[in-house]
Write a protein that holds these residues in place. Structure first.
Motif, PDB file in Angstrom:
ATOM      1  N   GLU A 198       2.642 -17.327  -2.261  1.00  0.00           N
ATOM      2  CA  GLU A 198       2.011 -16.130  -1.732  1.00  0.00           C
ATOM      3  C   GLU A 198       0.637 -16.449  -1.140  1.00  0.00           C
ATOM      4  O   GLU A 198      -0.049 -17.375  -1.603  1.00  0.00           O
ATOM      5  CB  GLU A 198       1.827 -15.091  -2.850  1.00  0.00           C
ATOM      6  N   PRO A 199       0.201 -15.676  -0.141  1.00  0.00           N
ATOM      7  CA  PRO A 199      -1.164 -15.846   0.389  1.00  0.00           C
ATOM      8  C   PRO A 199      -2.200 -15.545  -0.686  1.00  0.00           C
ATOM      9  O   PRO A 199      -2.022 -14.630  -1.497  1.00  0.00           O
ATOM     10  CB  PRO A 199      -1.230 -14.808   1.518  1.00  0.00           C
ATOM     11  N   SER A 200      -3.281 -16.302  -0.719  1.00  0.00           N
ATOM     12  CA  SER A 200      -4.345 -16.115  -1.714  1.00  0.00           C
ATOM     13  C   SER A 200      -5.287 -15.011  -1.238  1.00  0.00           C
ATOM     14  O   SER A 200      -6.386 -15.271  -0.718  1.00  0.00           O
ATOM     15  CB  SER A 200      -5.112 -17.414  -1.942  1.00  0.00           C
ATOM     16  N   ILE A 201      -4.847 -13.769  -1.413  1.00  0.00           N
ATOM     17  CA  ILE A 201      -5.619 -12.639  -0.916  1.00  0.00           C
ATOM     18  C   ILE A 201      -5.305 -11.403  -1.750  1.00  0.00           C
ATOM     19  O   ILE A 201      -4.183 -11.265  -2.267  1.00  0.00           O
ATOM     20  CB  ILE A 201      -5.304 -12.383   0.581  1.00  0.00           C
ATOM     21  N   GLY A 207     -13.243  -0.060  -6.791  1.00  0.00           N
ATOM     22  CA  GLY A 207     -13.125  -1.472  -7.156  1.00  0.00           C
ATOM     23  C   GLY A 207     -11.753  -1.844  -7.661  1.00  0.00           C
ATOM     24  O   GLY A 207     -11.532  -2.961  -8.137  1.00  0.00           O
ATOM     25  N   ARG A 208     -10.790  -0.922  -7.561  1.00  0.00           N
ATOM     26  CA  ARG A 208      -9.426  -1.167  -8.049  1.00  0.00           C
ATOM     27  C   ARG A 208      -8.632  -1.999  -7.057  1.00  0.00           C
ATOM     28  O   ARG A 208      -8.620  -1.706  -5.863  1.00  0.00           O
ATOM     29  CB  ARG A 208      -8.703   0.162  -8.278  1.00  0.00           C
ATOM     30  N   ILE A 209      -8.009  -3.075  -7.555  1.00  0.00           N
ATOM     31  CA  ILE A 209      -7.173  -3.922  -6.705  1.00  0.00           C
ATOM     32  C   ILE A 209      -5.816  -3.253  -6.556  1.00  0.00           C
ATOM     33  O   ILE A 209      -5.159  -2.931  -7.548  1.00  0.00           O
ATOM     34  CB  ILE A 209      -7.048  -5.339  -7.285  1.00  0.00           C
ATOM     35  N   ILE A 210      -5.383  -3.052  -5.337  1.00  0.00           N
ATOM     36  CA  ILE A 210      -4.148  -2.302  -5.095  1.00  0.00           C
ATOM     37  C   ILE A 210      -3.011  -3.171  -4.575  1.00  0.00           C
ATOM     38  O   ILE A 210      -1.856  -2.728  -4.559  1.00  0.00           O
ATOM     39  CB  ILE A 210      -4.400  -1.142  -4.105  1.00  0.00           C
ATOM     40  N   ALA A 211      -3.308  -4.388  -4.156  1.00  0.00           N
ATOM     41  CA  ALA A 211      -2.238  -5.265  -3.659  1.00  0.00           C
ATOM     42  C   ALA A 211      -2.673  -6.712  -3.762  1.00  0.00           C
ATOM     43  O   ALA A 211      -3.867  -7.028  -3.738  1.00  0.00           O
ATOM     44  CB  ALA A 211      -1.866  -4.921  -2.221  1.00  0.00           C
ATOM     45  N   VAL A 212      -1.668  -7.602  -3.897  1.00  0.00           N
ATOM     46  CA  VAL A 212      -1.903  -9.036  -4.039  1.00  0.00           C
ATOM     47  C   VAL A 212      -0.902  -9.789  -3.175  1.00  0.00           C
ATOM     48  O   VAL A 212       0.242  -9.351  -3.009  1.00  0.00           O
ATOM     49  CB  VAL A 212      -1.761  -9.474  -5.522  1.00  0.00           C
ATOM     50  N   GLY A 213      -1.326 -10.925  -2.619  1.00  0.00           N
ATOM     51  CA  GLY A 213      -0.405 -11.788  -1.896  1.00  0.00           C
ATOM     52  C   GLY A 213       0.056 -11.207  -0.570  1.00  0.00           C
ATOM     53  O   GLY A 213      -0.750 -10.710   0.221  1.00  0.00           O
ATOM     54  N   LYS A 214       1.363 -11.253  -0.332  1.00  0.00           N
ATOM     55  CA  LYS A 214       1.910 -10.825   0.956  1.00  0.00           C
ATOM     56  C   LYS A 214       1.612  -9.367   1.265  1.00  0.00           C
ATOM     57  O   LYS A 214       1.329  -8.994   2.411  1.00  0.00           O
ATOM     58  CB  LYS A 214       3.417 -11.076   0.994  1.00  0.00           C
ATOM     59  N   LYS A 215       1.665  -8.509   0.229  1.00  0.00           N
ATOM     60  CA  LYS A 215       1.367  -7.096   0.440  1.00  0.00           C
ATOM     61  C   LYS A 215      -0.075  -6.904   0.870  1.00  0.00           C
ATOM     62  O   LYS A 215      -0.380  -6.064   1.730  1.00  0.00           O
ATOM     63  CB  LYS A 215       1.663  -6.300  -0.829  1.00  0.00           C
ATOM     64  N   ALA A 216      -0.975  -7.675   0.266  1.00  0.00           N
ATOM     65  CA  ALA A 216      -2.382  -7.581   0.657  1.00  0.00           C
ATOM     66  C   ALA A 216      -2.591  -8.142   2.059  1.00  0.00           C
ATOM     67  O   ALA A 216      -3.397  -7.615   2.839  1.00  0.00           O
ATOM     68  CB  ALA A 216      -3.251  -8.330  -0.359  1.00  0.00           C
ATOM     69  N   LEU A 224      -0.584  -7.977   4.535  1.00  0.00           N
ATOM     70  CA  LEU A 224      -0.164  -6.979   5.508  1.00  0.00           C
ATOM     71  C   LEU A 224      -1.271  -5.971   5.792  1.00  0.00           C
ATOM     72  O   LEU A 224      -1.307  -5.353   6.868  1.00  0.00           O
ATOM     73  CB  LEU A 224       1.087  -6.241   5.009  1.00  0.00           C
ATOM     74  N   MET A 225      -2.179  -5.787   4.842  1.00  0.00           N
ATOM     75  CA  MET A 225      -3.295  -4.855   5.016  1.00  0.00           C
ATOM     76  C   MET A 225      -4.489  -5.505   5.691  1.00  0.00           C
ATOM     77  O   MET A 225      -5.403  -4.814   6.138  1.00  0.00           O
ATOM     78  CB  MET A 225      -3.732  -4.312   3.645  1.00  0.00           C
ATOM     79  N   HIS A 226      -4.515  -6.821   5.747  1.00  0.00           N
ATOM     80  CA  HIS A 226      -5.670  -7.553   6.261  1.00  0.00           C
ATOM     81  C   HIS A 226      -5.915  -7.203   7.725  1.00  0.00           C
ATOM     82  O   HIS A 226      -5.047  -7.384   8.586  1.00  0.00           O
ATOM     83  CB  HIS A 226      -5.436  -9.061   6.126  1.00  0.00           C
ATOM     84  N   LYS A 228     -10.668  -2.859   1.413  1.00  0.00           N
ATOM     85  CA  LYS A 228     -11.077  -4.152   1.960  1.00  0.00           C
ATOM     86  C   LYS A 228     -10.190  -5.249   1.384  1.00  0.00           C
ATOM     87  O   LYS A 228      -9.664  -5.125   0.284  1.00  0.00           O
ATOM     88  CB  LYS A 228     -12.537  -4.448   1.654  1.00  0.00           C
ATOM     89  N   THR A 229     -10.023  -6.306   2.147  1.00  0.00           N
ATOM     90  CA  THR A 229      -9.256  -7.458   1.669  1.00  0.00           C
ATOM     91  C   THR A 229     -10.216  -8.584   1.330  1.00  0.00           C
ATOM     92  O   THR A 229     -11.230  -8.781   2.008  1.00  0.00           O
ATOM     93  CB  THR A 229      -8.235  -7.926   2.723  1.00  0.00           C
TER      94      THR A 229
END
Length: 283
Positions: A32-35, A43-52, A54-56, A64-65
């Motif tokens: 997965e992408p490191s993002i 400050g809540r993280i809502i997505a990790v990796g590929k899902k994040a 896609l938001m970048h 924010k990513t």
């Protein structure tokens, strides 16, 4: 809590600036992408990796990513820890097979499980009570002495064994019963080799059921069992040398559960606390 204190599996992680790769059982199970994507106001993280990813570059002002690593080092420790935790969770639905043998008092249950469900299950009416009956029969035929079920149970606990060559053998055990010829109470001593011999027929039936279960296991799950081995539970699994005997028969590693007498009950308790993860419980 340390960054890696939550790791409970034997895994390898390549934590890269651009991508994170996780290897488990010599297989790449996460790439997965490191993002991560985070809400600015909470400050809540809502997505990790590929899902994040896609938001970048496509997010509104409240999201924010973040790339937790820069130039090969951790730049945002909290985001990196959360990202690793979430990526490790991605491993959890891998359909790994395990074989469980539960030897109780009346039956022995042999099951192959994967993804929280039973793939195949074999139940035979050979278990701890049959071991006791074998011991009672042996004492009558070979020592001309009548004993009760409680005494047979005690013999099984004190000198019971599944093989005739134990590394740490128990001392001979003094048995008290009624002489079948005179009717007078008497004492004799028995050793573990005698008991192993008298239990051989019943244990052989359990071995046959285990081999039958293995024969009916899908090939991919068989490969998993080769790696993970067989797990023994139930009071009958405490018989000395049983794990070694099953290992010799199957050529697979055999593990006795911690506190095997209560393992099934404790496992049921854990399953009930995580009800949603075990769909086979919902019927």
């Amino acid at each position: 809590m340390g960054l890696f204190s939550f790791l409970t599996k034997e895994i390898a992680i390549d934590l890269g600036t651009a991508n994170t790769i996780i290897i488990y059982n010599d297989k790449v199970v996460v790439d997965e992408p490191s993002i991560v994507a985070m809400e600015r106001n909470t400050g809540r993280i809502i997505a990790v990796g590929k899902k994040a990813m896609l938001m970048h570059g496509k997010t509104h002002e409240n999201i924010k990513t973040i790339r937790p690593l820069r130039d090969g080092v951790i730049a945002d420790f909290e985001s990196a820890e959360y990202m690793i935790r979430e990526m490790i969770k991605m491993i959890g639905m891998e359909p790994t097979g395990n074989m469980i043998i539960d030897i109780g008092g009346g039956t022995s249950e042999i099951a192959v499980i994967a993804l929280g469900g039973i793939v195949n299950n074999t139940s035979i009416r050979i278990a701890g009570d049959d071991f006791n009956a074998d011991i009672e029969d042996y004492m009558r035929k070979n020592h001309n002495i009548n004993i009760g079920e409680r005494t047979a149970e005690r013999i099984k606990i004190e000198v019971g064994a599944a093989i005739t060559d134990l590394e740490n053998p128990p001392d001979d055990y003094a048995v008290h019963g009624r002489d079948m010829l005179t009717g007078i109470p008497k004492e004799i001593k028995v050793n573990y080799r005698e008991i192993a011999s008298c239990l051989d027929k019943s244990i052989s039936k359990i071995e046959a059921a285990v081999l039958h279960a293995l024969e009916n296991t899908p090939p991919e799950l068989s490969a998993d069992i080769y790696r993970t081995g067989i797990y023994l539970a139930g009071g009958g699994s405490m018989l000395r040398g049983l794990d070694k005997r099953i290992h010799m028969k199957t050529k697979l590693s055999v593990h006795v559960a911690e506190d095997p007498l209560r393992a099934v009950a404790r496992g049921t308790g854990i399953a009930l606390k995580n009800f949603e993860k075990f769909p086979f419980l919902i019927k």
